[in-house]
Design an enzyme around this catalytic site. Sequence first.
Site, PDB file in Angstrom:
ATOM      1  CE  LYS A  83      -4.363   0.850   2.468  1.00  0.00           C
ATOM      2  NZ  LYS A  83      -4.997   0.700   3.797  1.00  0.00           N
TER       3      LYS A  83
HETATM    4  C1  E4P Z   1      -8.395   1.710   3.770  1.00  0.00           C
HETATM    5  O1  E4P Z   1      -7.595   0.961   3.284  1.00  0.00           O
HETATM    6  C2  E4P Z   1      -8.217   2.392   5.059  1.00  0.00           C
HETATM    7  O2  E4P Z   1      -7.502   1.523   5.902  1.00  0.00           O
HETATM    8  C3  E4P Z   1      -9.506   2.684   5.769  1.00  0.00           C
HETATM    9  O3  E4P Z   1     -10.633   2.306   5.024  1.00  0.00           O
HETATM   10  C4  E4P Z   1      -9.574   4.046   6.375  1.00  0.00           C
HETATM   11  O4  E4P Z   1     -10.810   4.186   7.033  1.00  0.00           O
HETATM   12  P1  E4P Z   1     -11.091   5.329   8.109  1.00  0.00           P
HETATM   13  O5  E4P Z   1     -11.361   6.607   7.370  1.00  0.00           O
HETATM   14  O6  E4P Z   1     -12.313   4.846   8.831  1.00  0.00           O
HETATM   15  O7  E4P Z   1      -9.885   5.411   8.978  1.00  0.00           O
END
Ligand code: E4P
Length: 217
Positions: A83
């Site tokens: 990522k």
């Molecule tokens: C995606 O890969 C992120 O880890 C995640 O969806 C972020 O979500 P949040 O805005 O609830 O922290």
Amino acid sequence: MKFFVDTADIDAIRELNDLGLIDGVTTNPSLIMKSGRNIKEVTKEICDMVDGPVSAETVALDAEGMIAEGLELKKIADNIAIKVPLTLDGLKACKHLTGEGHMVNVTLCFSANQALLAAKAGATFISPFIGRLDDQNLDGMELIQDIRTIYDNYGFETQILAASIRSANHMKDAALIGADVATAPPAVIKSMASHVLTDKGLEGFLKDWEKTGQKIL
Ligand code: E4P
């Protein structure tokens, strides 16, 4: 639509995995912090449990650093998706890593133009953050729709991974638009099974069944 679970909580992942409901996992530095675990150890446990892609996030800000961290994370297991953030350096790292055959999830996407660039960089997944846009009084779901249209216009194969999902309605709307994947916290995925009329109906059936005095087994 594939379901990824957005957590590094091993017990929560196991519960959903045992139910056969998840196709992968996404983590981020905040979720690793919340787990209180070492990133390599917990990610290895997740990868051993789940068959699909498991996103593990780099933290370097420059492309070379992201590539080095990504390759280190990739050593954990074959199903790691590296990522990287949606910055110019992140796109450069994405191009390099996908060019070498690795899965890359480009995260922190908040605009259609960013998603277009990620597709050009060959991203495996693009992660538009719905909830965080909604928090700013913007329309996260409109972004998913725009990206779907753009990717379909040109046949981009990058998968739309609807992220920052906060409710069962977000899951339904992402599915209606045609997001390829949605990643959500365990509680949101489980809440999709709930309906007050299901509970009420079950209660009524069980009461009547008791009156019959019968047993199936
Ligand atoms: C995606 O890969 C992120 O880890 C995640 O969806 C972020 O979500 P949040 O805005 O609830 O922290």
